[in-house]
Design a protein around this motif. Structure first.
Motif, PDB file in Angstrom:
ATOM      1  N   ALA A 136      57.887  18.349  57.964  1.00 31.43           N
ATOM      2  CA  ALA A 136      59.288  18.596  57.621  1.00 31.43           C
ATOM      3  C   ALA A 136      59.694  19.964  58.149  1.00 31.43           C
ATOM      4  O   ALA A 136      58.842  20.746  58.585  1.00 31.43           O
ATOM      5  N   VAL A 137      60.971  20.220  58.069  1.00 38.79           N
ATOM      6  CA  VAL A 137      61.468  21.585  58.252  1.00 38.79           C
ATOM      7  C   VAL A 137      61.465  22.242  56.871  1.00 38.79           C
ATOM      8  O   VAL A 137      62.028  21.692  55.921  1.00 38.79           O
ATOM      9  N   ARG A 168      75.467  32.837  43.817  1.00 37.37           N
ATOM     10  CA  ARG A 168      75.486  32.667  45.270  1.00 37.37           C
ATOM     11  C   ARG A 168      74.109  32.210  45.752  1.00 37.37           C
ATOM     12  O   ARG A 168      73.086  32.553  45.175  1.00 37.37           O
ATOM     13  N   VAL A 169      74.140  31.417  46.806  1.00 31.88           N
ATOM     14  CA  VAL A 169      72.908  30.858  47.365  1.00 31.88           C
ATOM     15  C   VAL A 169      72.921  31.033  48.877  1.00 31.88           C
ATOM     16  O   VAL A 169      73.952  30.860  49.522  1.00 31.88           O
ATOM     17  N   THR A 170      71.781  31.338  49.424  1.00 28.06           N
ATOM     18  CA  THR A 170      71.653  31.390  50.875  1.00 28.06           C
ATOM     19  C   THR A 170      70.341  30.739  51.289  1.00 28.06           C
ATOM     20  O   THR A 170      69.389  30.659  50.494  1.00 28.06           O
ATOM     21  N   TRP A 171      70.324  30.257  52.522  1.00 27.29           N
ATOM     22  CA  TRP A 171      69.157  29.583  53.061  1.00 27.29           C
ATOM     23  C   TRP A 171      68.704  30.276  54.342  1.00 27.29           C
ATOM     24  O   TRP A 171      69.508  30.846  55.082  1.00 27.29           O
ATOM     25  N   GLY A 172      67.431  30.174  54.617  1.00 24.00           N
ATOM     26  CA  GLY A 172      66.923  30.608  55.905  1.00 24.00           C
ATOM     27  C   GLY A 172      67.216  29.556  56.967  1.00 24.00           C
ATOM     28  O   GLY A 172      67.778  28.498  56.678  1.00 24.00           O
ATOM     29  N   GLN A 173      66.793  29.855  58.177  1.00 19.03           N
ATOM     30  CA  GLN A 173      67.091  28.958  59.293  1.00 19.03           C
ATOM     31  C   GLN A 173      66.114  27.781  59.362  1.00 19.03           C
ATOM     32  O   GLN A 173      66.375  26.807  60.067  1.00 19.03           O
ATOM     33  N   GLY A 174      65.030  27.866  58.634  1.00 15.98           N
ATOM     34  CA  GLY A 174      64.052  26.791  58.613  1.00 15.98           C
ATOM     35  C   GLY A 174      62.934  27.010  59.612  1.00 15.98           C
ATOM     36  O   GLY A 174      63.122  27.634  60.665  1.00 15.98           O
ATOM     37  N   THR A 175      61.767  26.489  59.274  1.00 18.37           N
ATOM     38  CA  THR A 175      60.619  26.540  60.186  1.00 18.37           C
ATOM     39  C   THR A 175      59.938  25.173  60.172  1.00 18.37           C
ATOM     40  O   THR A 175      59.723  24.589  59.115  1.00 18.37           O
ATOM     41  N   GLN A 176      59.634  24.673  61.347  1.00 16.39           N
ATOM     42  CA  GLN A 176      59.077  23.331  61.471  1.00 16.39           C
ATOM     43  C   GLN A 176      57.588  23.322  61.149  1.00 16.39           C
ATOM     44  O   GLN A 176      56.815  24.132  61.681  1.00 16.39           O
ATOM     45  N   VAL A 177      57.205  22.392  60.289  1.00 18.09           N
ATOM     46  CA  VAL A 177      55.801  22.142  59.981  1.00 18.09           C
ATOM     47  C   VAL A 177      55.498  20.700  60.369  1.00 18.09           C
ATOM     48  O   VAL A 177      56.165  19.781  59.889  1.00 18.09           O
ATOM     49  N   SER A 178      54.528  20.528  61.258  1.00 20.47           N
ATOM     50  CA  SER A 178      54.170  19.194  61.731  1.00 20.47           C
ATOM     51  C   SER A 178      52.683  18.969  61.513  1.00 20.47           C
ATOM     52  O   SER A 178      51.858  19.803  61.913  1.00 20.47           O
ATOM     53  N   ILE A 179      52.365  17.857  60.873  1.00 19.75           N
ATOM     54  CA  ILE A 179      50.973  17.512  60.583  1.00 19.75           C
ATOM     55  C   ILE A 179      50.643  16.238  61.339  1.00 19.75           C
ATOM     56  O   ILE A 179      51.181  15.173  61.058  1.00 19.75           O
ATOM     57  N   SER A 180      49.745  16.365  62.298  1.00 22.70           N
ATOM     58  CA  SER A 180      49.412  15.212  63.127  1.00 22.70           C
ATOM     59  C   SER A 180      48.062  15.424  63.772  1.00 22.70           C
ATOM     60  O   SER A 180      47.673  16.546  64.109  1.00 22.70           O
TER      61      SER A 180
END
Length: 116
Positions: free
Chosen positions: A91-92, A103-115
């Motif tokens: 997932a991201v 107030r709420v803020t989010w980061g830009q996200g980081t991809q995690v891939s399991i394969s």
């Protein structure tokens, strides 16, 4: 305003591990709660692990015993240690912060891939 920057994602084999980091900047003195969420393709964003306002931790059932959330108040950062990773953990991953009055803020996200 609070800004969040995540790092530490990547591609690992099943059973592997990763450590995500989230660094906060800006108005860090008014941060209330920080946590980790994730969004897999075609699915809604979901809670992974978070600190509560009381300072305890809360985990999704799917990651209990495998993931650990921690923080470094001096660095205004939180971390997510992810062990025994499974393909369904792909997932991201997003860092989320509530601050000030609702107030709420989010980061830009980081991809995690399991394969394999």
């Amino acid at each position: 305003q609070v800004q969040l920057v995540e790092s530490g994602g990547g591609l690992v084999q099943p059973g592997g591990f990763l450590r995500l980091s989230c660094a906060a900047s800006g108005s860090i003195s008014i941060i209330n709660v920080m946590g980790w969420y994730r969004q897999a393709p075609g699915k809604q964003r979901e809670l992974v692990a978070t600190f509560t306002s009381a300072g305890s931790t809360n985990y999704a059932d799917s990651v209990k015993g495998r993931f650990t959330i921690s923080r470094d108040n001096a660095k205004s950062a939180i971390y997510l240690q992810m062990n025994s990773l499974k393909p369904e953990d792909t997932a991201v991953y997003y860092c989320r912060c509530s601050y000030g009055l609702g107030r709420v803020t989010w980061g830009q996200g980081t991809q995690v891939s399991i394969s394999s």
